[in-house]
Design an enzyme around this catalytic site. Structure first.
Site, PDB file in Angstrom:
ATOM      1  N   ILE A 138      82.044  24.876 -39.644  1.00 12.43           N
ATOM      2  CA  ILE A 138      83.395  25.031 -39.353  1.00 12.43           C
ATOM      3  C   ILE A 138      83.998  26.575 -39.396  1.00 12.43           C
ATOM      4  O   ILE A 138      83.726  27.229 -40.144  1.00 12.43           O
ATOM      5  CB  ILE A 138      84.534  24.386 -40.254  1.00 12.43           C
ATOM      6  CG1 ILE A 138      84.047  22.864 -40.154  1.00 12.43           C
ATOM      7  CG2 ILE A 138      85.740  24.647 -39.832  1.00 12.43           C
ATOM      8  CD1 ILE A 138      85.114  21.917 -41.002  1.00 12.43           C
ATOM      9  N   GLY A 193      79.925  22.334 -48.729  1.00 13.11           N
ATOM     10  CA  GLY A 193      80.919  23.315 -48.217  1.00 13.11           C
ATOM     11  C   GLY A 193      81.513  22.851 -46.863  1.00 13.11           C
ATOM     12  O   GLY A 193      81.952  21.532 -46.570  1.00 13.11           O
ATOM     13  N   ASP A 194      81.344  23.537 -45.787  1.00 13.97           N
ATOM     14  CA  ASP A 194      81.897  23.296 -44.365  1.00 13.97           C
ATOM     15  C   ASP A 194      80.575  23.150 -43.509  1.00 13.97           C
ATOM     16  O   ASP A 194      80.670  23.126 -42.448  1.00 13.97           O
ATOM     17  CB  ASP A 194      82.584  24.225 -43.799  1.00 13.97           C
ATOM     18  CG  ASP A 194      82.168  25.625 -43.664  1.00 13.97           C
ATOM     19  OD1 ASP A 194      81.176  25.863 -44.715  1.00 13.97           O
ATOM     20  OD2 ASP A 194      82.399  26.484 -42.628  1.00 13.97           O
ATOM     21  N   GLU A 195      79.335  22.922 -44.248  1.00 16.40           N
ATOM     22  CA  GLU A 195      78.148  22.462 -43.344  1.00 16.40           C
ATOM     23  C   GLU A 195      77.891  20.863 -43.146  1.00 16.40           C
ATOM     24  O   GLU A 195      77.886  20.302 -44.165  1.00 16.40           O
ATOM     25  CB  GLU A 195      76.876  23.239 -44.071  1.00 16.40           C
ATOM     26  CG  GLU A 195      75.565  22.923 -43.241  1.00 16.40           C
ATOM     27  CD  GLU A 195      74.497  23.851 -43.719  1.00 16.40           C
ATOM     28  OE1 GLU A 195      73.660  23.816 -43.160  1.00 16.40           O
ATOM     29  OE2 GLU A 195      74.737  24.337 -44.801  1.00 16.40           O
TER      30      GLU A 195
END
Length: 328
Positions: free
Chosen positions: A199, A241-243
């Site tokens: 993201i 996280g955002d992965e």
């Protein structure tokens, strides 16, 4: 385990505790003890050698064997009838409710055959009702514990293999699916694609709107990924996280199409204060860009890095895979 436990119990109740047991009478019980022990050990340590039908048939065989022995020995004692616990506990632990009911009915009929043959009518009726009730309650308790255990196991499996925030697969689950998909690709000769997502400016979302909004953004992106990767063999996972990653059984063209569809789905998110989040996407395909599962992950990560360094909000395709023999 039940059969191995039954072997010494049968030895004690059928031979040792029987006064003036003749050699001819002891031989069948000795043979049964050895058969129970050997077959129980085979079931425990070499179940692959046991036909599948055996696991359904065995409680009915046990009922017939117990009833036959009790009739032959004219034994209506409590100890002899308690052998019926074996098929009842087994059925309650492993078989369906219908089979459990059939097992209980046959056990009740078997015990009635022995009791009314050996005892007077009053004692036989009392003994029959008491044993049937006791074994029925045992089956209910064991089956109830089995249901609770299965529910707990399902919850633990969900917690072990799913990301708690988004509900998609976690890294542990993804690693297993990647191995299976890689093996499938090699055996079938078909390609698999790995799409890796970040993201854009996720830290800024958290800093500006708070971690609650950041969590909503992660959930909305996960929903968008599942909306596109909806086939049974597609895998959506959050690695941390955002992965995120999406593993699909498709070629380069199908992977690019899926990436475009995911962008469209994310662009429709309208319940975040900062608007829909941007995505950077890296795509790698086996065997086009990698020869192993590890190389596939590395190639997709490298493509994602190119997308991010190229200005974010982009989709980048990994570089063609060069086998080591040609590279040398």
């Amino acid at each position: 385990y039940l059969m191995m436990a039954a072997a010494p119990l049968l030895l004690v109740t059928g031979i040792i505790l029987v006064p003036q047991q003749s050699l001819l009478g002891a031989l069948p019980f000795t043979a049964l003890c050895l058969a129970f022990g050997a077959f129980g050990a085979l079931c425990r340590w070499r179940p692959d050698r046991i036909p599948h039908a055996f696991w359904l048939i065995v409680p009915f065989f046990a009922i017939a064997l117990i009833t036959g022995l009790n009739v032959a020995t004219h034994d209506a004692s409590t100890g002899a009838q308690l052998f019926y616990l074996w098929p009842v506990i087994y059925a309650a632990n492993f078989l369906s409710r219908t089979v459990i009911g059939i097992v209980l009915a046959l056990v009740s009929a078997g015990h009635a055959t022995v009791a009314f043959h050996v005892l007077d009518t009053v004692r036989a009726s009392t003994d029959w009702v008491s044993l049937t009730t006791a074994l029925s309650l045992t089956a209910v308790v064991v089956a109830s514990l089995r249901v609770r255990t299965e529910r707990l196991r399902d919850e633990l499996e969900t917690q072990a293999f799913a990301d708690p925030l988004t509900g998609v697969a976690n890294r542990r689950s993804f690693d297993g699916e990647l191995t299976r998909s890689t093996d499938w690709a090699r055996s079938s000769g078909e390609p698999i694609a790995l799409l890796t997502f970040d993201i854009d400016h996720f830290k800024q979302i958290n800093d500006t709107w708070g971690h609650g909004v950041g969590d909503q953004a992660l959930q909305q992106v996960a929903n968008a990924l599942r909306l596109v990767a909806r086939r049974a063999e597609d895998v959506v996972a959050r690695l941390g996280g955002d992965e995120f990653v999406v593993l699909m059984r498709t070629d380069r063209l199908g992977a690019r199409r899926a990436a475009d569809e995911i962008r469209e789905a994310v662009a429709k998110i309208d319940n975040l204060p900062g608007g829909p989040p941007g995505l950077s996407i890296g795509i790698a395909v086996l065997p086009d860009h990698a020869g192993t599962a590890k190389d596939l992950v590395a190639a997709s990560d490298s493509a994602l890095y190119e997308a991010k360094t190229g200005g974010r909000g982009r989709t980048a395709l990994a570089h063609p895979h060069v086998p080591e023999a040609y590279a040398a």
